[in-house]
Design a protein around this motif. Structure first.
Motif, PDB file in Angstrom:
ATOM      1  N   VAL C  56       0.816  -1.219   0.000  1.00 44.06           N
ATOM      2  CA  VAL C  56       0.000   0.000   0.000  1.00 44.06           C
ATOM      3  C   VAL C  56       0.849   1.269   0.000  1.00 44.06           C
ATOM      4  N   THR C  57       2.148   1.129   0.220  1.00 41.49           N
ATOM      5  CA  THR C  57       3.013   2.320   0.358  1.00 41.49           C
ATOM      6  C   THR C  57       2.880   3.282  -0.801  1.00 41.49           C
ATOM      7  N   GLY C  58       2.840   2.749  -2.006  1.00 41.47           N
ATOM      8  CA  GLY C  58       2.716   3.608  -3.166  1.00 41.47           C
ATOM      9  C   GLY C  58       1.451   4.438  -3.119  1.00 41.47           C
ATOM     10  N   GLN C  59       0.366   3.839  -2.668  1.00 38.62           N
ATOM     11  CA  GLN C  59      -0.883   4.574  -2.595  1.00 38.62           C
ATOM     12  C   GLN C  59      -0.795   5.664  -1.543  1.00 38.62           C
ATOM     13  N   VAL C  60      -0.104   5.354  -0.440  1.00 44.46           N
ATOM     14  CA  VAL C  60       0.010   6.362   0.612  1.00 44.46           C
ATOM     15  C   VAL C  60       0.794   7.566   0.095  1.00 44.46           C
ATOM     16  N   PHE C  61       1.871   7.295  -0.614  1.00 39.09           N
ATOM     17  CA  PHE C  61       2.641   8.412  -1.144  1.00 39.09           C
ATOM     18  C   PHE C  61       1.834   9.193  -2.155  1.00 39.09           C
ATOM     19  N   ALA C  62       0.940   8.507  -2.867  1.00 36.39           N
ATOM     20  CA  ALA C  62       0.082   9.205  -3.826  1.00 36.39           C
ATOM     21  C   ALA C  62      -0.767  10.256  -3.119  1.00 36.39           C
ATOM     22  N   VAL C  63      -1.179   9.967  -1.885  1.00 35.75           N
ATOM     23  CA  VAL C  63      -1.930  10.962  -1.112  1.00 35.75           C
ATOM     24  C   VAL C  63      -1.090  12.225  -0.969  1.00 35.75           C
ATOM     25  N   PHE C  64       0.175  12.036  -0.611  1.00 36.51           N
ATOM     26  CA  PHE C  64       1.044  13.209  -0.451  1.00 36.51           C
ATOM     27  C   PHE C  64       1.219  13.954  -1.765  1.00 36.51           C
ATOM     28  N   LEU C  65       1.381  13.198  -2.845  1.00 36.86           N
ATOM     29  CA  LEU C  65       1.565  13.835  -4.149  1.00 36.86           C
ATOM     30  C   LEU C  65       0.381  14.710  -4.504  1.00 36.86           C
ATOM     31  N   ILE C  66      -0.810  14.162  -4.325  1.00 33.73           N
ATOM     32  CA  ILE C  66      -2.004  14.925  -4.686  1.00 33.73           C
ATOM     33  C   ILE C  66      -2.103  16.169  -3.825  1.00 33.73           C
ATOM     34  N   THR C  67      -1.823  16.012  -2.535  1.00 35.10           N
ATOM     35  CA  THR C  67      -1.919  17.170  -1.638  1.00 35.10           C
ATOM     36  C   THR C  67      -0.940  18.254  -2.037  1.00 35.10           C
ATOM     37  N   ILE C  68       0.309  17.858  -2.251  1.00 37.05           N
ATOM     38  CA  ILE C  68       1.323  18.857  -2.575  1.00 37.05           C
ATOM     39  C   ILE C  68       1.040  19.501  -3.927  1.00 37.05           C
TER      40      ILE C  68
END
Lengths: 489, 189, 100
Positions: C56-68
């Motif tokens: 799931v790590t990739g999906q979690v980082f995707a959250v950060f990407l979208i936010t930033i």
């Protein structure tokens, strides 16, 4: 569950303190408080001071080398050294800016708090051991500085600087993060130690190498190396001068911190591949940065190209990759910080013909009118040029030695030649100050700015001391060179 | 006919979404009118969300729609209306001379990397149920993402909250009206 | 059969379009949109790799990407508003008071 929240929070104490300080400054600057230039500057300075104390506490309380926040954060000597550098920059920033802000009549509250937020981002970057925390810290710093570059709303140049800086930064972040995605895919993790471990057995596929190359390009953008330096001189010229000073030192050092950690720590296994890219860029940077500076009449642009060239010298230490190499980069960042901030301090003092209008000719005859100021500027120019007994000489010595030891002799030859070339444009200003006759009333007046003067004084003291007695500073940089998870040759 | 459709649902959805994504991206570059470009971008975002659902990333798909399509695009359109983008003088939009070079470089880069990417197709994909489980317990995609986010990625999460604060601060600093700035603007024109 | 390579090629196309778009378009707003394309491309990559690895790590980082990315868009738009107020243009060329 590997969470020891109390220990984690204690390690994060400096960042927490600085964030609190930034919020206090922000709130204090609201409404009528926005006219209290002195008070807000003092508050910002106090925040930095408290953060320094917090840093000492955090270091004492935490085990060195232990990973906090599930492997995201570390307080090793490498991180601590950079945090001290950032705090020094953050302390000098309000000193350099206070008079300037008041003279040009802009609200100081948001300004000082944005500087502090940028510093928080930089501190997170320096401690990051996972590309997620590194990237997030990077963006925090970047967004704060985009706004700061465009802070002087009534100047077209400031708007232009913000736009160009933003486009440059956003593009580089995008490239960086795409490369990151390819690396993540091939190596299975964002954690630097895990990536290094995975590199042991992984096949060097094109995807992996492309990801590495894109990441390297992104980092080279952030360091403003050639050929990724486009628009940097415009940004430096257009931004408010104290911000230019801040940009040339803080974010650049932070970018080097993550460059070192990621490429010498996590991606060390790929070294044979990226040395070509970074080495080529370093050579181009030193050559182009210095040659372009020769033709500049505007002092801010000239110092911008000078900053680009200095990044090239520092890259030599990165390429060396050895313990001496890392040490030399850290030491160079310190030396470059005090020299550059000192020089910019004088540019702030001397701004005469409207905004960002200072040319080399403005310095004419300064030695006769203000001998002390001229001498100070001379000291910083000599340090930037690398003349003994200033700190700049020591910095270059270490970096060149590290590169030679690692076998990059040709690059060092280029560096030394270009360093000699750089003396021309540094000494050109010195010549204007000492040898040219300035008419009374023409040229720049040294304006009354006691706070800026104090900041310059601090820098001058450092330049002198480090130049003559570099050992303790170099020693501080030496003990930091053991990077996460990898033993250096 | 229906059987064939059901059996091939995944490729059909993928290719439809992929075509929309690329078409939308081309539209962003192509359209002169920024509002048309913005709507084109919106189509891309929605199509990408569809791809996320296909990849068993349901939570991210929802975030993509809510934040990107619902937040960022609305913001874009608001700002475009605020600055009256259509009444701005029609200016030369492209750097014509750069276009062939840009396309060739882009194409070359893409071809080089794509050649390497095909190697990946031979690796087996993991069990998608793993994306809904944490430490062996099945709980659904959103909960799994939440667990990992708040446990392992706590620090970046907190720093991102600062990023958002700075974004808000920055937008206010850049966007607010400054009486003296308007006077300066008059002089500049 | 749709393999991960299909997604990677798609994101590569998106990335390339974004970068090319940034190089050839002069309108600041369009530039911002191209940045969003690039970040979306990276996000697709993270999600695809996450799917393949079962992590799931990739999906979690995707959250950060979208936010930033959203935060960046906000600041970029703020800069645009300020620029238009002062200069009545969103063309980067027209804003060129300093030597490029």
């Amino acid at each position: 569950m590997n969470m020891d929240l109390r220990a984690d929070l204690l390690a994060l104490l400096p960042e927490l303190t600085l964030t609190a300080g930034a919020l206090v400054v922000l709130l204090a600057g609201v409404g009528g408080g926005g006219r209290r230039h002195g008070g807000l500057a003092v508050t910002a300075l106090a925040s930095v001071g408290l953060t320094a104390i917090a840093l000492k506490i955090a270091v004492d309380v935490s085990e060195a080398g232990r990973l906090f926040f599930s492997g995201m954060f570390v307080l090793d000597p490498f991180a601590v050294f950079f945090k001290v550098l950032f705090l020094l920059t953050a302390a000098l920033a309000p000193l350099l800016s206070r008079d300037y802000l008041e003279r040009h009549d802009y609200r100081p509250g948001e300004y000082h708090s944005l500087v502090l937020f940028a510093t928080v981002g930089m501190m997170v970057m320096a401690s990051g051991t996972n590309l997620a925390s590194i990237y997030v810290g990077l963006e925090l710093m970047a967004l704060s500085t985009y706004v700061l570059a465009g802070y002087f709303r009534r100047e077209v140049k400031s708007h232009e600087a913000a736009s160009k800086y933003f486009v440059l930064g956003a593009l580089s972040s995008g490239v960086l993060v795409y490369g990151l995605s390819l690396l993540f895919g091939e190596l299975g993790s964002l954690d630097l130690a895990a990536m290094a471990a995975a590199l042991g057995g992984a096949e060097r596929t094109p995807t992996l190498l492309t990801g590495m190359a894109l990441l390297a390009c992104g980092f080279l953008f952030k360091v403003a190396a050639v050929p990724f330096h486009m628009w940097t001189p415009d940004v430096y010229e257009g931004a408010p001068t104290p911000i230019t000073a801040f940009l040339s030192v803080g974010p650049k050092a932070a970018a080097f911190a993550i460059f070192l950690r990621v490429f010498l720590g996590g991606l060390e296994g790929l070294t044979p591949y990226w040395v070509w890219l970074v080495g080529g860029s370093a050579a181009l940077t030193m050559i182009w940065g210095n040659l372009a500076a020769l033709t500049q009449d505007n002092v801010k642009r000239m110092l911008a190209y000078s900053s680009i060239a200095h990044a090239g010298y520092a890259l030599l230490g990165l390429l060396a990759g050895s313990e001496l190499g890392v040490q030399s980069v850290l030491f160079y960042m310190l030396v470059y910080l005090v020299s550059n901030l000192g020089a910019f301090g004088f540019v702030i003092l001397l701004e005469s013909r409207g905004y960002a209008g200072e040319t080399v000719a403005d310095y004419a005859g300064l030695a006769r009118r203000q001998p002390l100021a001229a001498f100070g500027m001379l000291v910083f120019l000599l340090s930037l040029g690398g003349i003994p007994p200033t700190a700049g000489f020591m910095g270059k010595l270490y970096v060149f030695a590290a590169a030679v030891n690692a076998g990059f002799v040709w690059l060092v030859v280029v560096a030394v030649v270009m360093s000699a070339v750089s003396l021309y444009y540094y000494l050109r200003i010195a010549m204007q100050m000492y040898l040219r006759e300035g008419q009374e009333g023409e040229g720049a007046e040294v304006l009354a700015a006691p706070w800026t003067a104090r900041a310059i004084g601090v820098c001058g003291v450092f330049v002198g001391i480090i130049g003559v007695y570099p050992a303790p500073f170099a020693a501080a940089a030496r003990t930091t060179a053991a990077l996460i998870g990898v033993t250096l040759p | 006919m229906l059987d064939w459709l059901v059996a091939h649902v995944v490729p059909i959805v993928f290719y439809t979404a992929a075509v929309l994504v690329v078409a939308g991206a081309i539209g962003v570059i192509w359209f002169r009118n920024p509002i048309h470009a913005a709507l084109s971008l919106l189509a891309t975002f929605l199509a990408v969300a569809g791809l996320f659902v296909l990849q068993h990333a349901e939570f991210i798909a929802a975030v993509q729609i809510v934040v990107y399509a619902g937040g960022v695009m609305v913001l874009f359109l608001f700002v475009m209306m605020l600055v009256n983008v259509r009444t701005l003088p029609r200016e030369y939009q492209y750097v014509r001379s750069l276009l062939p070079a840009a396309v060739v470089t882009g194409g070359f880069l893409a071809a080089v990397v794509a050649a390497g990417l095909f190697a990946r197709s031979y690796l087996a994909a993991a069990d998608p149920a793993a994306l809904t489980a944490v430490e062996g317990q099945t709980m659904g995609n959103t909960e799994a993402v939440g667990w990992v986010l708040y446990r392992d990625f706590l620090l970046p999460f907190e720093v991102v909250s600062l990023v958002l604060l700075v974004a808000m601060l920055g937008a206010i600093v850049m966007g607010r009206k400054d009486r003296r700035e308007e006077d300066a603007g008059e002089e500049a024109r | 059969m749709i393999t991960i390579t299909h997604y990677l090629v798609l994101s590569l196309v998106l990335f390339t379009l974004g970068v090319v778009g940034m190089v050839i378009r002069r309108n600041f707003i369009t530039l911002l949109m191209c940045v969003e394309l690039i970040i979306n491309a990276a996000t697709i990559n993270f999600i695809a790799f996450s799917r393949q690895a079962g992590d799931v790590t990739g999906q979690v980082f995707a959250v950060f990407l979208i936010t930033i990315a959203a935060a960046e868009a906000a600041i970029g738009l703020g800069i645009i508003v300020a620029l238009v107020r002062l200069k009545q243009t969103v063309q980067l060329d027209q804003a060129n008071v300093m030597r490029g």
